[in-house]
Design a protein around this motif. Sequence first.
Motif, PDB file in Angstrom:
ATOM      1  N   SER A  10       9.814 -10.345  11.131  1.00 41.00           N
ATOM      2  CA  SER A  10       9.378 -11.299  12.157  1.00 41.00           C
ATOM      3  C   SER A  10       8.796 -12.538  11.500  1.00 41.00           C
ATOM      4  O   SER A  10       8.261 -12.481  10.399  1.00 41.00           O
ATOM      5  N   SER A  11       8.858 -13.639  12.237  1.00 42.62           N
ATOM      6  CA  SER A  11       8.258 -14.878  11.753  1.00 42.62           C
ATOM      7  C   SER A  11       6.751 -14.846  11.993  1.00 42.62           C
ATOM      8  O   SER A  11       6.245 -14.074  12.825  1.00 42.62           O
ATOM      9  N   ALA A  12       6.043 -15.718  11.285  1.00 44.63           N
ATOM     10  CA  ALA A  12       4.595 -15.814  11.464  1.00 44.63           C
ATOM     11  C   ALA A  12       4.270 -16.183  12.909  1.00 44.63           C
ATOM     12  O   ALA A  12       3.312 -15.676  13.484  1.00 44.63           O
ATOM     13  N   GLY A  13       5.082 -17.060  13.508  1.00 48.02           N
ATOM     14  CA  GLY A  13       4.855 -17.454  14.898  1.00 48.02           C
ATOM     15  C   GLY A  13       4.995 -16.294  15.864  1.00 48.02           C
ATOM     16  O   GLY A  13       4.188 -16.139  16.791  1.00 48.02           O
ATOM     17  N   ASP A  14       6.033 -15.467  15.656  1.00 48.68           N
ATOM     18  CA  ASP A  14       6.219 -14.294  16.516  1.00 48.68           C
ATOM     19  C   ASP A  14       5.039 -13.336  16.391  1.00 48.68           C
ATOM     20  O   ASP A  14       4.558 -12.789  17.383  1.00 48.68           O
ATOM     21  N   ILE A  15       4.587 -13.149  15.168  1.00 47.76           N
ATOM     22  CA  ILE A  15       3.453 -12.245  14.935  1.00 47.76           C
ATOM     23  C   ILE A  15       2.203 -12.807  15.608  1.00 47.76           C
ATOM     24  O   ILE A  15       1.494 -12.088  16.320  1.00 47.76           O
ATOM     25  N   ARG A  24       9.469 -18.568   7.458  1.00 46.11           N
ATOM     26  CA  ARG A  24       9.085 -17.449   6.594  1.00 46.11           C
ATOM     27  C   ARG A  24       9.119 -16.201   7.454  1.00 46.11           C
ATOM     28  O   ARG A  24       8.494 -16.142   8.507  1.00 46.11           O
ATOM     29  N   LEU A  25       9.828 -15.212   6.976  1.00 49.62           N
ATOM     30  CA  LEU A  25       9.957 -13.958   7.708  1.00 49.62           C
ATOM     31  C   LEU A  25       9.228 -12.862   6.941  1.00 49.62           C
ATOM     32  O   LEU A  25       9.351 -12.751   5.720  1.00 49.62           O
ATOM     33  N   TYR A  26       8.495 -12.042   7.677  1.00 55.51           N
ATOM     34  CA  TYR A  26       7.678 -10.984   7.079  1.00 55.51           C
ATOM     35  C   TYR A  26       8.177  -9.628   7.536  1.00 55.51           C
ATOM     36  O   TYR A  26       8.644  -9.462   8.661  1.00 55.51           O
ATOM     37  N   ARG A  27       8.050  -8.647   6.643  1.00 51.93           N
ATOM     38  CA  ARG A  27       8.367  -7.263   6.994  1.00 51.93           C
ATOM     39  C   ARG A  27       7.529  -6.336   6.135  1.00 51.93           C
ATOM     40  O   ARG A  27       6.985  -6.740   5.100  1.00 51.93           O
ATOM     41  N   LEU A  28       7.424  -5.095   6.558  1.00 47.30           N
ATOM     42  CA  LEU A  28       6.674  -4.110   5.786  1.00 47.30           C
ATOM     43  C   LEU A  28       7.363  -3.876   4.449  1.00 47.30           C
ATOM     44  O   LEU A  28       8.589  -3.834   4.369  1.00 47.30           O
ATOM     45  N   ASP A  29       6.562  -3.721   3.407  1.00 45.09           N
ATOM     46  CA  ASP A  29       7.098  -3.358   2.094  1.00 45.09           C
ATOM     47  C   ASP A  29       6.963  -1.846   1.978  1.00 45.09           C
ATOM     48  O   ASP A  29       5.884  -1.326   1.749  1.00 45.09           O
ATOM     49  N   ARG A  30       8.050  -1.164   2.166  1.00 46.77           N
ATOM     50  CA  ARG A  30       8.026   0.310   2.195  1.00 46.77           C
ATOM     51  C   ARG A  30       8.079   0.937   0.805  1.00 46.77           C
ATOM     52  O   ARG A  30       8.091   2.155   0.683  1.00 46.77           O
ATOM     53  N   GLU A  31       8.098   0.115  -0.223  1.00 49.98           N
ATOM     54  CA  GLU A  31       8.164   0.660  -1.581  1.00 49.98           C
ATOM     55  C   GLU A  31       7.001   0.220  -2.450  1.00 49.98           C
ATOM     56  O   GLU A  31       6.911   0.611  -3.595  1.00 49.98           O
ATOM     57  N   GLY A  32       6.096  -0.572  -1.931  1.00 52.80           N
ATOM     58  CA  GLY A  32       4.983  -1.103  -2.705  1.00 52.80           C
ATOM     59  C   GLY A  32       3.779  -0.187  -2.695  1.00 52.80           C
ATOM     60  O   GLY A  32       3.877   1.026  -2.504  1.00 52.80           O
ATOM     61  N   PRO A  33       2.609  -0.782  -2.876  1.00 56.54           N
ATOM     62  CA  PRO A  33       1.363  -0.019  -2.918  1.00 56.54           C
ATOM     63  C   PRO A  33       1.096   0.800  -1.658  1.00 56.54           C
ATOM     64  O   PRO A  33       0.369   1.778  -1.697  1.00 56.54           O
ATOM     65  N   ALA A  34       1.680   0.403  -0.555  1.00 58.31           N
ATOM     66  CA  ALA A  34       1.472   1.163   0.676  1.00 58.31           C
ATOM     67  C   ALA A  34       1.967   2.596   0.510  1.00 58.31           C
ATOM     68  O   ALA A  34       1.417   3.521   1.105  1.00 58.31           O
ATOM     69  N   THR A  35       2.979   2.776  -0.303  1.00 57.45           N
ATOM     70  CA  THR A  35       3.516   4.115  -0.548  1.00 57.45           C
ATOM     71  C   THR A  35       2.451   5.006  -1.181  1.00 57.45           C
ATOM     72  O   THR A  35       2.299   6.158  -0.801  1.00 57.45           O
ATOM     73  N   ALA A  36       1.686   4.448  -2.123  1.00 56.12           N
ATOM     74  CA  ALA A  36       0.616   5.222  -2.758  1.00 56.12           C
ATOM     75  C   ALA A  36      -0.471   5.558  -1.747  1.00 56.12           C
ATOM     76  O   ALA A  36      -0.996   6.673  -1.741  1.00 56.12           O
TER      77      ALA A  36
END
Length: 114
Positions: A28-33, A67-79
């Motif tokens: 999603s875009s920053a505006g949508d969020i 700029r479009l943002y999404r969850l990073d499913r492989e980064g530190p969130a995994t830990a």
Amino acid sequence: MGTDTVFEAMASPVRRDILSYLAQNGESSAGDIAEHIDQVARTSVSTHLRLLRTCGLITERRDGRRRLYRLDREGPATAALSYFQSLMADSLRHIPESVSTPAFPADPATTHTG
């Protein structure tokens, strides 16, 4: 960035709402969020997005000027997720030990004696 940084980022209800929004709606875009986050001004959402990106919970992709943002499913969130999963697994392992006889005696009206 470590797990502590992830937990600090997730301590904010606004950032948790942003993460929930991205989990439900995908990229999603920053505006949508910002349209769906009521607790702070639209410009503050950008600050929260930057922090979430810096600590590795979300990624940013440019599409022209957007700029479009999404969850990073492989980064530190995994830990962090693994940490919570291990806590839950440990808690569930102890449930049989804590479950005992019912706290209330049987209802005499439903108990039949021979």
